[in-house]
Design a protein around this motif. Structure first.
Motif, PDB file in Angstrom:
ATOM      1  N   HIS A   1      -1.923 -10.526  -1.930  1.00  8.90           N
ATOM      2  CA  HIS A   1      -0.920  -9.622  -1.362  1.00  8.90           C
ATOM      3  C   HIS A   1      -0.581 -10.149   0.035  1.00  8.90           C
ATOM      4  O   HIS A   1      -1.443 -10.210   0.903  1.00  8.90           O
ATOM      5  N   TYR A   2       0.678 -10.531   0.219  1.00  7.86           N
ATOM      6  CA  TYR A   2       1.088 -11.154   1.479  1.00  7.86           C
ATOM      7  C   TYR A   2       1.569 -10.133   2.507  1.00  7.86           C
ATOM      8  O   TYR A   2       1.805 -10.478   3.661  1.00  7.86           O
ATOM      9  N   ILE A   3       1.710  -8.901   2.106  1.00  9.07           N
ATOM     10  CA  ILE A   3       1.952  -7.794   3.027  1.00  9.07           C
ATOM     11  C   ILE A   3       1.483  -6.527   2.315  1.00  9.07           C
ATOM     12  O   ILE A   3       1.677  -6.389   1.098  1.00  9.07           O
ATOM     13  N   ASP A   4       0.838  -5.636   3.046  1.00  6.30           N
ATOM     14  CA  ASP A   4       0.242  -4.474   2.388  1.00  6.30           C
ATOM     15  C   ASP A   4       0.921  -3.163   2.773  1.00  6.30           C
ATOM     16  O   ASP A   4       0.412  -2.089   2.512  1.00  6.30           O
ATOM     17  N   HIS A   5       2.095  -3.254   3.402  1.00 11.31           N
ATOM     18  CA  HIS A   5       2.827  -2.034   3.750  1.00 11.31           C
ATOM     19  C   HIS A   5       4.311  -2.341   3.847  1.00 11.31           C
ATOM     20  O   HIS A   5       4.705  -3.487   4.068  1.00 11.31           O
ATOM     21  N   LYS A   6       5.139  -1.329   3.656  1.00 13.53           N
ATOM     22  CA  LYS A   6       6.582  -1.486   3.731  1.00 13.53           C
ATOM     23  C   LYS A   6       7.033  -1.441   5.185  1.00 13.53           C
ATOM     24  O   LYS A   6       6.571  -0.616   5.962  1.00 13.53           O
ATOM     25  N   ILE A   7       7.936  -2.347   5.536  1.00 15.83           N
ATOM     26  CA  ILE A   7       8.540  -2.334   6.863  1.00 15.83           C
ATOM     27  C   ILE A   7       9.891  -3.042   6.784  1.00 15.83           C
ATOM     28  O   ILE A   7      10.007  -4.089   6.148  1.00 15.83           O
ATOM     29  N   ASN A   8      10.909  -2.443   7.392  1.00 18.77           N
ATOM     30  CA  ASN A   8      12.204  -3.125   7.489  1.00 18.77           C
ATOM     31  C   ASN A   8      12.665  -3.290   8.926  1.00 18.77           C
ATOM     32  O   ASN A   8      13.615  -4.009   9.191  1.00 18.77           O
ATOM     33  N   SER A   9      11.969  -2.636   9.878  1.00 19.31           N
ATOM     34  CA  SER A   9      12.331  -2.782  11.288  1.00 19.31           C
ATOM     35  C   SER A   9      11.218  -2.241  12.173  1.00 19.31           C
ATOM     36  O   SER A   9      10.620  -1.200  11.870  1.00 19.31           O
ATOM     37  N   ILE A  10      10.968  -2.923  13.275  1.00 22.55           N
ATOM     38  CA  ILE A  10      10.029  -2.423  14.274  1.00 22.55           C
ATOM     39  C   ILE A  10      10.520  -1.095  14.838  1.00 22.55           C
ATOM     40  O   ILE A  10       9.725  -0.246  15.247  1.00 22.55           O
ATOM     41  N   GLN A  11      11.831  -0.887  14.832  1.00 19.75           N
ATOM     42  CA  GLN A  11      12.397   0.340  15.387  1.00 19.75           C
ATOM     43  C   GLN A  11      11.853   1.596  14.713  1.00 19.75           C
ATOM     44  O   GLN A  11      11.833   2.669  15.318  1.00 19.75           O
ATOM     45  N   ASN A  12      11.408   1.470  13.464  1.00 24.82           N
ATOM     46  CA  ASN A  12      10.875   2.631  12.756  1.00 24.82           C
ATOM     47  C   ASN A  12       9.593   3.167  13.394  1.00 24.82           C
ATOM     48  O   ASN A  12       9.182   4.290  13.099  1.00 24.82           O
ATOM     49  N   TYR A  13       8.977   2.366  14.258  1.00 29.85           N
ATOM     50  CA  TYR A  13       7.736   2.776  14.910  1.00 29.85           C
ATOM     51  C   TYR A  13       7.971   3.278  16.333  1.00 29.85           C
ATOM     52  O   TYR A  13       7.020   3.592  17.046  1.00 29.85           O
ATOM     53  N   LEU A  14       9.222   3.332  16.770  1.00 30.49           N
ATOM     54  CA  LEU A  14       9.536   3.735  18.133  1.00 30.49           C
ATOM     55  C   LEU A  14       9.879   5.213  18.204  1.00 30.49           C
ATOM     56  O   LEU A  14      10.526   5.758  17.308  1.00 30.49           O
ATOM     57  N   ALA A  15       9.463   5.858  19.296  1.00 29.51           N
ATOM     58  CA  ALA A  15       9.760   7.268  19.502  1.00 29.51           C
ATOM     59  C   ALA A  15      11.249   7.459  19.805  1.00 29.51           C
ATOM     60  O   ALA A  15      11.933   6.557  20.281  1.00 29.51           O
TER      61      ALA A  15
END
Length: 213
Positions: A128-142
């Protein structure tokens, strides 16, 4: 850096630090996992906490920070850069520490790189080359962070590389002056300094020198 370790659930094993003259510093921390209840572990694309809670987990890896203070020889503009590396190999993304770091430094320019390296093998032997979904770092910003900054993404999804840059939209000139206040400046002086500051920010944001206009 100790607070970052708390946020991502890491146990500090060793700290190496070095100060430089006349200014600047480097710090490296070796860290190991901190035991946390598994139900609290999440890789959801949502903002991480500020430093009043621990909701993450980390396997052995490291945190580093290096500082780069400098000043322009002619126009009096001074900059201070801090490069921070949060490297993990556990179940939780280091992106959970972003909000704490952004709020701690209150920077004019923030440049973030997130890369998933290597792979994890499951019980059947499948990689498994990635174990979570992500499309943008912005999704982690307040939300307050997104409101304050101009933000752009440059992502290479097939290589698991995510790059986000932020530049402060508005700034209070009083926060940038030494031994003088805005009220002490003439409108012409104030405009000149504001243009110098904005140009400095744009050069760092776009990573290129901007000629005088």
């Amino acid at each position: 850096m100790s607070n970052v370790a708390d946020i991502i659930g890491a146990n500090i094993l060793n700290i190496a630090r070095q100060d430089y003259e006349p200014q600047g510093a480097s710090v490296t921390m070796l860290i190991s996992e901190e035991s946390l209840a598994s139900e609290r572990l999440s890789n959801a694309q949502e903002p991480g906490p500020l430093p009043d809670a621990i909701v993450a987990h980390l396997d052995k890896s490291h945190l580093t920070v290096h500082t780069y203070p400098e000043s322009h020889p002619d126009n009096g503009i001074s900059t201070f850069r801090a490069d921070i590396d949060v490297s993990t190999c556990g179940r939780i993304s280091p992106l959970k520490a972003l909000n704490y770091l952004i709020h701690s430094f209150d920077s004019d320019i923030v440049i973030m790189d997130y890369r998933v390296r290597g792979f994890t093998r499951d019980k059947s032997g499948r990689k498994h080359y990635i174990d979570h979904k992500i499309n943008s770092i912005q999704n982690y910003l307040a939300k307050d962070t997104k409101a304050r900054y101009q933000i752009i993404d440059v992502n290479v999804y097939q290589e698991k590389i995510f790059h986000t840059k932020m530049m402060l939209k508005e700034f209070d000139l009083d926060n940038y002056l030494f031994e003088v206040q805005v009220s002490d400046l003439s409108p012409l002086e104030r405009d000149k300094i504001e243009r110098r500051l904005r140009r400095e920010m744009m050069e760092i944001f776009y990573a290129q020198n901007i000629p005088n206009i």
